[in-house]
Design a protein around this motif. Structure first.
Motif, PDB file in Angstrom:
ATOM      1  N   VAL A   1       0.875  -1.178   0.000  1.00 18.36           N
ATOM      2  CA  VAL A   1       0.000   0.000   0.000  1.00 18.36           C
ATOM      3  C   VAL A   1       0.907   1.222   0.000  1.00 18.36           C
ATOM      4  N   ALA A   2       0.687   2.147  -0.935  1.00 11.45           N
ATOM      5  CA  ALA A   2       1.546   3.326  -1.042  1.00 11.45           C
ATOM      6  C   ALA A   2       0.692   4.588  -1.200  1.00 11.45           C
TER       7      ALA A   2
ATOM      8  N   GLY B   1      -2.543   9.226   3.714  1.00 13.47           N
ATOM      9  CA  GLY B   1      -1.320   8.984   2.938  1.00 13.47           C
ATOM     10  C   GLY B   1      -0.397   7.959   3.575  1.00 13.47           C
ATOM     11  N   ILE B   2      -0.896   6.766   3.814  1.00 12.34           N
ATOM     12  CA  ILE B   2      -0.096   5.756   4.514  1.00 12.34           C
ATOM     13  C   ILE B   2       0.589   4.789   3.544  1.00 12.34           C
ATOM     14  N   ASP B   3       1.697   4.250   4.007  1.00 12.50           N
ATOM     15  CA  ASP B   3       2.426   3.193   3.299  1.00 12.50           C
ATOM     16  C   ASP B   3       2.526   2.000   4.235  1.00 12.50           C
ATOM     17  N   LEU B   4       2.252   0.812   3.701  1.00 10.13           N
ATOM     18  CA  LEU B   4       2.524  -0.406   4.465  1.00 10.13           C
ATOM     19  C   LEU B   4       2.700  -1.562   3.498  1.00 10.13           C
TER      20      LEU B   4
ATOM     21  N   THR C   1     -10.955   1.307   7.984  1.00  7.38           N
ATOM     22  CA  THR C   1     -11.059   2.031   6.718  1.00  7.38           C
ATOM     23  C   THR C   1      -9.944   1.602   5.762  1.00  7.38           C
ATOM     24  N   THR C   2      -8.755   1.395   6.301  1.00 10.57           N
ATOM     25  CA  THR C   2      -7.631   0.942   5.479  1.00 10.57           C
ATOM     26  C   THR C   2      -7.925  -0.423   4.863  1.00 10.57           C
ATOM     27  N   LEU C   3      -8.416  -1.368   5.672  1.00  8.21           N
ATOM     28  CA  LEU C   3      -8.744  -2.693   5.145  1.00  8.21           C
ATOM     29  C   LEU C   3      -9.829  -2.605   4.078  1.00  8.21           C
TER      30      LEU C   3
ATOM     31  N   ASP D   1      -7.350   7.636  -2.882  1.00  8.97           N
ATOM     32  CA  ASP D   1      -6.174   7.823  -3.732  1.00  8.97           C
ATOM     33  C   ASP D   1      -5.040   6.951  -3.222  1.00  8.97           C
ATOM     34  N   GLY D   2      -4.005   6.793  -4.049  1.00  7.46           N
ATOM     35  CA  GLY D   2      -2.879   5.952  -3.693  1.00  7.46           C
ATOM     36  C   GLY D   2      -2.961   4.632  -4.437  1.00  7.46           C
TER      37      GLY D   2
END
Length: 240
Positions: free
Chosen positions: A8-9, A23-26, A46-48, A61-62
């Motif tokens: 994830v970027a 704006g997370i990266d993992l 929300t990320t999942l 976005d991303g």
């Protein structure tokens, strides 16, 4: 364990003017169990949902890359065909189907009848309470039993990546111990797991690596065992 299964970027999720993810990266590498911890409302679920394309209408976005390919535009029901399975917060079992039917639904992308029957037998051995109630409607099960069923159903698809969203939520301590025992065993079988969990101690004890999420941002990442003894993690999330 350097091969990315999930990357994830620059992920952002906004509802109107409110940014839930900023704006997370993992990344999760093959065979890893990665824990995403943080307080309620941090943006973990929300990320999942952004990864799986199951968010309500909002601006996302991303990039999300799974097994080297973008998931952009993929509908969520296609992900199971790609061996990506999720156990959602609240379990999401088919309440008007029996336990047996739920497990069969988990294997709907497969056509190896003998293998499916063997896997059902395997999960009945892991969760004897499901076997005892095989023909019972899933909606009549306790929360813990539904969590067992949701996990077994997801694993029936033979996922290459398993996403778990708050698997311990609302469960008794005995049931939480059982669920985490299964999570550790599934990880030991080599299945790659991204675990979102409010119980930071249990999550980090089970994980290889961890990320801390706070107010939509990743604020810390590292080896899970190191994070367990990090004073900042202990003070904020471990009650120490």
């Amino acid at each position: 364990m350097s091969e990315n299964v999930l990357k994830v970027a620059g992920l952002t999720v906004a509802y109107g003017g409110i940014k839930a993810v900023k704006g997370i990266d993992l990344e999760v590498n093959r065979g890893e169990l990665v824990a995403l911890i943080g307080a309620n409302g941090a943006g973990k679920t929300t990320t999942l949902k952004a990864i799986t394309g199951t968010l309500p209408p909002c601006k996302v976005d991303g990039t999300v890359t799974y097994m080297g390919a973008s998931l952009k535009g993929d509908q969520s029901f296609h992900l199971v065909e790609k061996k990506l399975a999720m156990v959602p917060e609240g379990r999401g079992v088919f309440t008007r189907m029996s336990i047996q039917e739920n497990l069969m639904m988990g294997a709907y992308t497969r056509d190896d009848k003998a293998g499916i029957e063997a896997d059902i037998a395997k999960w009945y051995d892991v969760f004897p309470r499901l076997k005892e109630r095989a023909q019972q409607m899933a909606g009549t099960l306790s929360g813990g039993e539904q969590q067992m069923l949701a996990m077994a159903r997801a694993l029936m698809s033979h996922p290459k990546l398993l996403l778990l969203d708050e698997p311990s939520m609302g469960l008794s301590p005995i049931m939480v111990d059982k669920i985490f025992e299964v999570i550790r065993n599934v990880s030991a079988e080599g299945i790659t797991i991204l675990l979102v969990e409010q119980n930071a101690k249990l999550a980090l004890q089970a994980a290889h690596r961890g990320y801390v999420m706070d107010s939509g941002l990743i604020t810390m990442t590292g080896n899970a065992q190191d994070m367990l003894v990090d004073p900042r993690v202990k003070a904020a999330y471990l009650g120490e």
